[in-house]
Write a protein that holds these residues in place. Structure first.
Motif, mmCIF file in Angstrom:
data_model
loop_
_atom_site.group_PDB
_atom_site.id
_atom_site.type_symbol
_atom_site.label_atom_id
_atom_site.label_comp_id
_atom_site.label_asym_id
_atom_site.label_seq_id
_atom_site.Cartn_x
_atom_site.Cartn_y
_atom_site.Cartn_z
ATOM 1 N N LEU A 21 39.880 62.075 41.703
ATOM 2 C CA LEU A 21 39.226 63.207 41.742
ATOM 3 C C LEU A 21 40.477 64.279 41.058
ATOM 4 O O LEU A 21 40.089 64.931 40.016
ATOM 5 N N GLU A 22 41.556 64.195 41.489
ATOM 6 C CA GLU A 22 42.616 65.081 40.887
ATOM 7 C C GLU A 22 42.897 64.965 39.533
ATOM 8 O O GLU A 22 43.177 65.987 38.898
ATOM 9 N N GLN A 23 43.205 63.781 39.138
ATOM 10 C CA GLN A 23 43.133 63.222 37.732
ATOM 11 C C GLN A 23 42.075 63.902 36.767
ATOM 12 O O GLN A 23 42.445 64.415 35.940
ATOM 13 N N SER A 24 40.900 63.683 37.373
ATOM 14 C CA SER A 24 39.704 64.027 36.680
ATOM 15 C C SER A 24 39.640 65.752 36.773
ATOM 16 O O SER A 24 39.071 66.353 35.724
ATOM 17 N N GLU A 62 34.500 61.314 43.440
ATOM 18 C CA GLU A 62 35.233 60.330 43.541
ATOM 19 C C GLU A 62 34.705 59.113 44.226
ATOM 20 O O GLU A 62 34.180 59.452 45.175
ATOM 21 N N THR A 63 34.743 57.948 43.458
ATOM 22 C CA THR A 63 34.114 56.726 44.325
ATOM 23 C C THR A 63 35.175 55.411 44.013
ATOM 24 O O THR A 63 36.203 55.732 43.127
ATOM 25 N N PRO A 64 34.999 54.398 44.730
ATOM 26 C CA PRO A 64 35.826 53.375 44.343
ATOM 27 C C PRO A 64 35.946 52.882 43.039
ATOM 28 O O PRO A 64 34.928 52.727 42.256
ATOM 29 N N PRO A 65 37.162 52.655 42.431
ATOM 30 C CA PRO A 65 37.165 51.979 41.373
ATOM 31 C C PRO A 65 36.107 51.016 40.544
ATOM 32 O O PRO A 65 35.606 51.263 39.823
ATOM 33 N N GLU A 66 35.710 50.262 41.601
ATOM 34 C CA GLU A 66 34.791 49.197 41.157
ATOM 35 C C GLU A 66 33.444 49.795 41.073
ATOM 36 O O GLU A 66 32.606 49.052 40.301
ATOM 37 N N GLU A 67 33.359 50.849 41.485
ATOM 38 C CA GLU A 67 31.775 51.586 41.432
ATOM 39 C C GLU A 67 31.681 52.510 40.253
ATOM 40 O O GLU A 67 30.648 53.128 40.106
ATOM 41 N N ASP A 122 37.007 60.449 28.478
ATOM 42 C CA ASP A 122 37.942 60.822 29.566
ATOM 43 C C ASP A 122 38.932 59.995 30.194
ATOM 44 O O ASP A 122 38.908 58.651 29.790
ATOM 45 N N PRO A 123 39.617 60.201 31.322
ATOM 46 C CA PRO A 123 40.359 59.203 32.068
ATOM 47 C C PRO A 123 39.987 57.940 32.428
ATOM 48 O O PRO A 123 40.612 56.797 32.745
ATOM 49 N N ASP A 124 38.600 58.028 32.826
ATOM 50 C CA ASP A 124 37.942 57.036 33.363
ATOM 51 C C ASP A 124 37.159 56.144 32.144
ATOM 52 O O ASP A 124 36.512 55.146 32.424
ATOM 53 N N GLY A 125 37.406 56.474 30.971
ATOM 54 C CA GLY A 125 36.585 55.948 30.097
ATOM 55 C C GLY A 125 35.147 56.317 29.644
ATOM 56 O O GLY A 125 34.524 55.659 28.780
ATOM 57 N N HIS A 126 34.627 57.444 30.401
ATOM 58 C CA HIS A 126 33.543 58.071 29.940
ATOM 59 C C HIS A 126 33.388 58.455 28.469
ATOM 60 O O HIS A 126 34.548 59.147 28.246
ATOM 61 N N SER A 127 32.333 58.249 27.774
ATOM 62 C CA SER A 127 32.198 58.708 26.615
ATOM 63 C C SER A 127 31.639 60.043 26.342
ATOM 64 O O SER A 127 30.607 60.374 26.818
#
Length: 156
Positions: A21-24, A62-67, A122-127
């Motif tokens: 969450l903080e990174q996002s 914020e959710t677990p990385p695998e989700e 974005d940092p999570d790879g969202h387009s």
């Protein structure tokens, strides 16, 4: 059945899952400059205003990385601002790319809309996408073309 007065007038909010969450929050708040609307620390969610307070909202959960599955959404902008988008992204150490994936950050026109668009992640790879509608009638037969080609066709 279609209504003469559809109840849906626009999209108000969308939500995405993020790993950190903080990174996002840093990315959407500091890098992109969105205004924080509300933070729920215990629930690990942050809401950001898009286009000004009350216009539209983005929720970061914020959710677990695998989700975290990558998603796509677009930010509406003006033609003038879209001309600045590639430099805006580079100034923030972000890589812009176009729909063709040709290795450049030159925005391209979708003839079927018509609209001009440029993408980034974005940092999570969202387009993510900056997009603006263009003047002129839709031309789906053109596919995806350069703005220069679109403008030349508009003068014919």
């Amino acid at each position: 059945m279609t209504s003469a007065h559809p109840i849906i007038e626009g999209l108000f909010e969308t939500h995405i899952n993020v790993r950190n969450l903080e990174q996002s929050m840093d990315f959407y708040g500091q890098v992109l400059g969105l205004e924080l609307a509300h933070l729920e620390e215990q629930r690990r969610i942050a809401f950001y205003w898009i286009g000004g307070r009350g216009q539209a909202m983005l929720g970061l959960w914020e959710t677990p990385p695998e989700e975290v599955a990558t998603q796509h959404f677009a930010f509406r902008t003006s033609l003038e601002k879209l001309h600045l988008a590639a430099a805006y992204l580079r100034e923030r150490q972000l890589t812009g790319y176009n729909f063709l994936g040709d290795g450049t950050d030159v925005p391209m026109v979708f003839g079927w809309m018509p609209a001009l668009a440029l993408y980034f992640r974005d940092p999570d790879g969202h387009s993510l996408e900056f997009i603006t509608m263009l003047e002129g009638q839709p031309r789906p037969e053109l596919g995806v073309i350069s703005l220069e080609a679109w403008e030349a066709l508009q003068q014919d």
